[in-house]
Design a protein around this motif. Structure first.
Motif, PDB file in Angstrom:
ATOM      1  N   ALA B 189       1.099  -0.830  -0.038  1.00 38.65           N
ATOM      2  CA  ALA B 189       0.115  -0.021  -0.085  1.00 38.65           C
ATOM      3  C   ALA B 189       0.470   1.878   0.324  1.00 38.65           C
ATOM      4  CB  ALA B 189      -1.060   0.178   1.424  1.00 38.65           C
ATOM      5  N   ASN B 190       1.689   1.306   0.896  1.00 39.03           N
ATOM      6  CA  ASN B 190       2.768   2.527   1.150  1.00 39.03           C
ATOM      7  C   ASN B 190       4.082   2.596   0.407  1.00 39.03           C
ATOM      8  OD1 ASN B 190       3.812   4.923   2.297  1.00 39.03           O
ATOM      9  ND2 ASN B 190       5.097   4.301   3.735  1.00 39.03           N
ATOM     10  N   SER B 191       3.685   2.401  -1.000  1.00 40.32           N
ATOM     11  CA  SER B 191       4.540   2.404  -2.252  1.00 40.32           C
ATOM     12  C   SER B 191       5.742   3.228  -2.119  1.00 40.32           C
ATOM     13  CB  SER B 191       4.134   1.822  -3.210  1.00 40.32           C
ATOM     14  OG  SER B 191       5.025   1.786  -4.381  1.00 40.32           O
ATOM     15  N   LEU B 192       6.975   2.718  -2.183  1.00 43.21           N
ATOM     16  CA  LEU B 192       7.190   4.126  -1.259  1.00 43.21           C
ATOM     17  C   LEU B 192       8.801   4.386  -2.808  1.00 43.21           C
ATOM     18  CD1 LEU B 192       9.253   4.133   1.893  1.00 43.21           C
ATOM     19  CD2 LEU B 192       7.171   5.757   1.200  1.00 43.21           C
ATOM     20  N   LEU B 193       8.847   2.720  -3.586  1.00 44.86           N
ATOM     21  CA  LEU B 193       9.527   2.740  -4.834  1.00 44.86           C
ATOM     22  C   LEU B 193       8.690   3.829  -5.793  1.00 44.86           C
ATOM     23  CD1 LEU B 193      10.596  -1.003  -4.549  1.00 44.86           C
ATOM     24  CD2 LEU B 193      11.922   1.225  -4.804  1.00 44.86           C
ATOM     25  N   ALA B 194       7.428   3.522  -6.234  1.00 46.28           N
ATOM     26  CA  ALA B 194       7.059   3.720  -7.107  1.00 46.28           C
ATOM     27  C   ALA B 194       6.668   5.247  -7.062  1.00 46.28           C
ATOM     28  CB  ALA B 194       5.482   3.338  -7.474  1.00 46.28           C
ATOM     29  N   GLU B 195       6.803   5.784  -5.881  1.00 44.94           N
ATOM     30  CA  GLU B 195       6.378   7.080  -5.691  1.00 44.94           C
ATOM     31  C   GLU B 195       7.585   7.667  -6.220  1.00 44.94           C
ATOM     32  OE1 GLU B 195       4.330   7.153  -1.699  1.00 44.94           O
ATOM     33  OE2 GLU B 195       4.952   9.973  -1.746  1.00 44.94           O
ATOM     34  N   ARG B 196       8.662   6.973  -5.040  1.00 44.48           N
ATOM     35  CA  ARG B 196       9.752   7.755  -5.591  1.00 44.48           C
ATOM     36  C   ARG B 196      10.385   8.094  -6.996  1.00 44.48           C
ATOM     37  NH1 ARG B 196      12.916   4.526  -1.223  1.00 44.48           N
ATOM     38  NH2 ARG B 196      12.667   5.594   0.800  1.00 44.48           N
ATOM     39  N   ALA B 197      10.178   6.916  -7.369  1.00 48.49           N
ATOM     40  CA  ALA B 197      10.615   6.786  -9.355  1.00 48.49           C
ATOM     41  C   ALA B 197       9.697   7.907 -10.359  1.00 48.49           C
ATOM     42  CB  ALA B 197      10.703   5.999  -9.821  1.00 48.49           C
ATOM     43  N   GLY B 198       8.204   8.785  -9.364  1.00 44.68           N
ATOM     44  CA  GLY B 198       7.765   9.685  -9.893  1.00 44.68           C
ATOM     45  C   GLY B 198       6.219   8.614 -10.342  1.00 44.68           C
ATOM     46  N   LEU B 199       6.289   7.443 -10.480  1.00 47.73           N
ATOM     47  CA  LEU B 199       5.142   7.000 -10.760  1.00 47.73           C
ATOM     48  C   LEU B 199       3.944   6.724 -10.145  1.00 47.73           C
ATOM     49  CD1 LEU B 199       7.475   3.470 -12.109  1.00 47.73           C
ATOM     50  CD2 LEU B 199       7.146   6.281 -13.243  1.00 47.73           C
ATOM     51  N   ASN B 200       3.745   7.317  -9.027  1.00 47.43           N
ATOM     52  CA  ASN B 200       2.535   6.652  -7.932  1.00 47.43           C
ATOM     53  C   ASN B 200       2.627   8.444  -7.046  1.00 47.43           C
ATOM     54  OD1 ASN B 200       0.163   6.418  -7.004  1.00 47.43           O
ATOM     55  ND2 ASN B 200       1.474   4.415  -5.767  1.00 47.43           N
ATOM     56  N   SER B 201       1.160   9.267  -7.481  1.00 49.73           N
ATOM     57  CA  SER B 201       1.472  10.161  -6.735  1.00 49.73           C
ATOM     58  C   SER B 201      -0.559  10.310  -6.223  1.00 49.73           C
ATOM     59  CB  SER B 201       1.219  11.893  -7.709  1.00 49.73           C
ATOM     60  OG  SER B 201      -0.310  11.320  -8.758  1.00 49.73           O
ATOM     61  N   SER B 202      -0.793   8.837  -6.046  1.00 49.49           N
ATOM     62  CA  SER B 202      -2.566   8.659  -4.996  1.00 49.49           C
ATOM     63  C   SER B 202      -1.754   8.379  -3.579  1.00 49.49           C
ATOM     64  CB  SER B 202      -3.031   7.802  -6.336  1.00 49.49           C
ATOM     65  OG  SER B 202      -2.544   6.558  -6.663  1.00 49.49           O
ATOM     66  N   VAL B 203      -0.891   8.095  -3.569  1.00 43.64           N
ATOM     67  CA  VAL B 203      -0.659   7.663  -2.384  1.00 43.64           C
ATOM     68  C   VAL B 203      -0.941   8.870  -1.256  1.00 43.64           C
ATOM     69  CG1 VAL B 203       1.324   6.478  -0.661  1.00 43.64           C
ATOM     70  CG2 VAL B 203       1.277   5.578  -2.477  1.00 43.64           C
ATOM     71  N   THR B 204      -1.597   9.058  -0.957  1.00 48.15           N
ATOM     72  CA  THR B 204      -2.131  10.377  -0.648  1.00 48.15           C
ATOM     73  C   THR B 204      -2.466   9.659   1.091  1.00 48.15           C
ATOM     74  OG1 THR B 204      -4.161  10.622  -1.266  1.00 48.15           O
ATOM     75  CG2 THR B 204      -2.623  11.690  -1.933  1.00 48.15           C
ATOM     76  N   ALA B 205      -2.982  11.874   1.956  1.00 49.27           N
ATOM     77  CA  ALA B 205      -3.712  10.440   3.293  1.00 49.27           C
ATOM     78  C   ALA B 205      -5.140  10.515   3.102  1.00 49.27           C
ATOM     79  CB  ALA B 205      -3.277  12.096   4.499  1.00 49.27           C
ATOM     80  N   LYS B 206      -5.740  10.676   2.153  1.00 47.16           N
ATOM     81  CA  LYS B 206      -7.236  10.422   1.896  1.00 47.16           C
ATOM     82  C   LYS B 206      -6.942   9.537   1.239  1.00 47.16           C
ATOM     83  CE  LYS B 206      -9.479  14.948   0.901  1.00 47.16           C
ATOM     84  NZ  LYS B 206      -8.673  16.153   1.732  1.00 47.16           N
ATOM     85  N   PRO B 318      -1.168   4.591 -12.793  1.00 46.27           N
ATOM     86  CA  PRO B 318      -0.593   4.290 -14.562  1.00 46.27           C
ATOM     87  C   PRO B 318      -0.001   2.957 -13.593  1.00 46.27           C
ATOM     88  CG  PRO B 318      -0.067   6.642 -14.435  1.00 46.27           C
ATOM     89  CD  PRO B 318       0.306   6.765 -13.054  1.00 46.27           C
ATOM     90  N   LEU B 319      -0.037   2.147 -14.595  1.00 46.39           N
ATOM     91  CA  LEU B 319       0.344   0.527 -13.951  1.00 46.39           C
ATOM     92  C   LEU B 319       1.646  -0.299 -15.247  1.00 46.39           C
ATOM     93  CD1 LEU B 319      -2.663  -0.866 -13.721  1.00 46.39           C
ATOM     94  CD2 LEU B 319      -1.530   0.056 -11.754  1.00 46.39           C
ATOM     95  N   VAL B 320       1.539   0.551 -15.659  1.00 42.32           N
ATOM     96  CA  VAL B 320       2.298   0.389 -16.818  1.00 42.32           C
ATOM     97  C   VAL B 320       3.534   0.927 -17.536  1.00 42.32           C
ATOM     98  CG1 VAL B 320       2.521  -0.950 -19.155  1.00 42.32           C
ATOM     99  CG2 VAL B 320       0.735  -1.693 -17.712  1.00 42.32           C
ATOM    100  N   HIS B 321       4.777   0.556 -17.079  1.00 48.66           N
ATOM    101  CA  HIS B 321       5.818   1.664 -17.407  1.00 48.66           C
ATOM    102  C   HIS B 321       6.535   1.129 -18.746  1.00 48.66           C
ATOM    103  CE1 HIS B 321       3.936   4.962 -15.079  1.00 48.66           C
ATOM    104  NE2 HIS B 321       3.777   3.483 -13.497  1.00 48.66           N
ATOM    105  N   PRO B 322       8.151   1.088 -18.872  1.00 48.32           N
ATOM    106  CA  PRO B 322       8.820   0.949 -19.563  1.00 48.32           C
ATOM    107  C   PRO B 322       9.452  -0.106 -19.101  1.00 48.32           C
ATOM    108  CG  PRO B 322       8.955   3.147 -20.562  1.00 48.32           C
ATOM    109  CD  PRO B 322       7.751   3.113 -19.395  1.00 48.32           C
ATOM    110  N   GLY B 323       9.125  -1.006 -19.471  1.00 51.73           N
ATOM    111  CA  GLY B 323      10.437  -2.579 -18.180  1.00 51.73           C
ATOM    112  C   GLY B 323       9.858  -2.840 -16.963  1.00 51.73           C
ATOM    113  N   LEU B 324       8.163  -1.671 -16.662  1.00 48.34           N
ATOM    114  CA  LEU B 324       8.355  -2.377 -15.332  1.00 48.34           C
ATOM    115  C   LEU B 324       6.302  -2.166 -15.050  1.00 48.34           C
ATOM    116  CD1 LEU B 324       8.697  -0.095 -11.997  1.00 48.34           C
ATOM    117  CD2 LEU B 324       6.980   0.332 -12.368  1.00 48.34           C
TER     118      LEU B 324
END
Lengths: 95, 456
Positions: B189-206, B318-324
């Motif tokens: 749930a708390n996907s720091l990896l995707a967030e750090r790579a700029g791939l997930n901005s929906s990890v919010t307090a809401k 977004p769930l699909v990225h180059p190689g990820l």
């Protein structure tokens, strides 16, 4: 069993003595922060403060259950949360 | 159609790799790396390994399931499709034959439920499991299919080369690098990896909800007697209203063989606004007069907390990225009480897309978007789309759960009482009691909004 401290004492932890995975980089932010959500939102009581203005917020990272809510709840964005190093941290057994 | 396409396709195994002469300095390269050995990660690793890919599964805990908690009932029929008769191999706790919802007030409860012996026959409807047992069984399936499982490895970075993911970095003590053509992020749930790579901005307090749980040990006979169940059978009880102190959130009770798992929680933003934590909710709910007798005499075995993504369909990054690819909780694939089974299916679809990409040696986002297509056509995203407006409804009307369970309890209480007054006067009296909690116009507006969500 009612107190958080007593409940946290039941959890198995493998604490990392050499590296702290939650840090408050700038305590100045905390001094200015009127809410201090971290003190109440953290389910394991990681954050502690003695109610003296000017005193720092303590981070008792060794009892962290790694939910990651503190980082989202902090209005200042001052909490730097990452996961413990491999092999360290909380170990849940009861599902 | 596409949904069935891979099933009808001829089984196709990739030729075994010829082991390249190893150079000590170069990091080991795999076909695919999966980060996180939870239900989505282990499923992805298992199906990729079965298709002949060289898979590395990285888990930061000392065993799969060590880093997450919460009472869980898996939806057996959906998992049975992926792992036939899995209940014969995996230790489950109880067969859930009773599904209840309790709308709680300060001292009372209006309950609705269903109990049936028919739910006790295979393929079971729901089985309660301990995460440790279930996840470890699943990871063992991946290993027996040929995947390499490394425990105690925390991935702290995704490696990029010209915008394409090429591997991961593991933090100290290993402090090492693994390379792969495909990386599947299933880091929770708390996907720091995707967030750090700029791939997930929906990890919010809401969008993220925080739940605390307590496992209370009780003898099996006591559990069966208190919950009125035959030996070996269990219940899943949803608790609405009182447990979350006026906010929209839920609690639940799951039964293990020799314990009761009780939890409560709501969104992190509501906790911040409310000025209390999930542990406080848990204490409150344990003292409720309808719940306390169920737990009496039990000994707390473990306490814990975890976050769940509850932002719904619109919070899916977004769930699909180059190689990820991103799967499971990291992809926000949680729908009401369904989480583990959605995670496993998303891992399965990710594995299918990874295999197709490997066959054509094309790891671009365009090729890997087969993952999103499969998800779109499956029950996972169709169900989430059907529920898409629910998260917004709960945010816009934060009083819904509390108010309506209060009204239901008030109405039920007044109906249960017999007054020395004529029936018509009593009906009027109850009507006034209930509508004094919320005006009729507002009730109608709320009902209309709820109907709009249900209709989709």
């Amino acid at each position: 069993m009612t107190s958080t401290a007593a409940k946290v004492s039941l959890i198995e932890f493998r604490p990392d003595d050499d590296w702290q995975h939650i840090v408050i980089a700038d305590q100045e932010e905390c001094r200015r922060c009127p809410d201090k959500n971290c003190l109440r939102v953290c389910p394991a009581g990681v954050f502690a403060w003695d109610n003296h203005p000017g005193h720092p917020v303590l981070v008792r990272y060794k009892q962290c259950v790694e939910c990651g809510a503190c980082r989202l709840a902090c209005p200042q964005g001052a909490i730097e949360f990452s996961y413990p190093r491999g092999g360290y941290g909380v170990v849940f057994h009861q599902g | 159609m596409l949904n069935e396409w891979f099933k009808t396709k001829k089984p196709h195994k990739l030729p075994p790799r010829t082991q390249a002469a190893s150079t000590a300095a170069a990091p080991r390269k795999y076909d695919a790396i999966v980060v996180g050995a939870g239900p989505s990660g282990a499923s992805a690793a298992c199906f990729m390994a079965r298709d002949g890919l060289d898979v590395l599964l990285l888990e930061r805990g000392p065993f799969p399931g060590a880093k997450t908690c919460g009472g869980a009932a898996v939806i057996a029929e959906q998992i049975h499709e992926l792992f036939p008769n899995f209940w014969e191999e995996c230790r489950y706790e109880r067969i859930v034959t009773r599904l209840d919802y309790w709308w709680l007030n300060d001292d009372s409860a209006v309950t609705a439920g269903f109990t049936s012996g028919r739910l006790a026959a295979a393929p079971y409807n729901r089985l309660s499991v301990k995460r440790k047992n279930f996840y470890s069984w699943l990871a063992a399936k991946a290993v027996s299919a040929g995947a390499t499982l490394l425990l105690g490895h925390t991935v702290d970075d995704v490696l990029l080369d010209h915008g394409r993911t090429v591997g991961v970095h593991v933090s100290p003590p290993q402090n090492t690098t693994f390379l792969a053509d495909i990386v599947i992020l299933a880091d929770g749930a708390n996907s720091l990896l995707a967030e750090r790579a700029g791939l997930n901005s929906s990890v919010t307090a809401k969008n993220l909800s925080l739940y605390a749980k307590e496992t209370i040990a009780l003898p099996p006979e006591t559990i069966e007697e208190r919950f009125n169940l035959p030996p070996g059978q269990g219940a899943a009880i949803g608790l609405i209203g009182y447990p979350t102190a006026g906010f929209n959130g839920t609690g639940s009770i799951h039964l293990f063989r020799d314990g009761v798992n009780i939890n409560a929680g709501m969104s992190v933003s509501d906790f911040a606004a409310g000025g209390f934590g999930p542990g406080d909710l848990l204490e409150r709910i344990k003292k409720h007069p309808r719940i306390q007798p169920l737990l009496a005499g039990g000994v707390t075995a473990e306490y814990g907390a975890a976050m769940i993504p509850e932002g719904g369909y619109h919070a899916i990054p977004p769930l699909v990225h180059p190689g990820l690819l991103i799967a499971g909780d990291a992809a926000s694939l949680v729908n009401g009480t369904q989480g583990i089974n959605l995670a496993m299916w998303s891992g399965f679809y990710a594995a299918k897309a990874a295999f197709e990409a490997k066959k054509s040696r094309d790891f671009s986002a365009r090729k890997l978007s087969l993952y999103r297509t499969l998800l779109d056509e499956s029950f996972i995203l169709q169900n989430m789309r059907a529920n898409a407006k629910a998260a917004a409804l709960q945010r816009d009307r934060p009083y819904l759960f509390d108010l309506y369970s209060r009204m239901a309890n008030e109405a039920a209480y007044q109906m249960a009482r017999a007054y020395p007054m004529p029936m018509n006067a009593k009906r009027k009296f109850i009507w006034h009691k209930v509508t004094s909690l919320q005006p009729v116009g507002k009730i109608a507006a709320d009902l209309w909004q709820v109907l709009k969500v249900v209709k989709g």
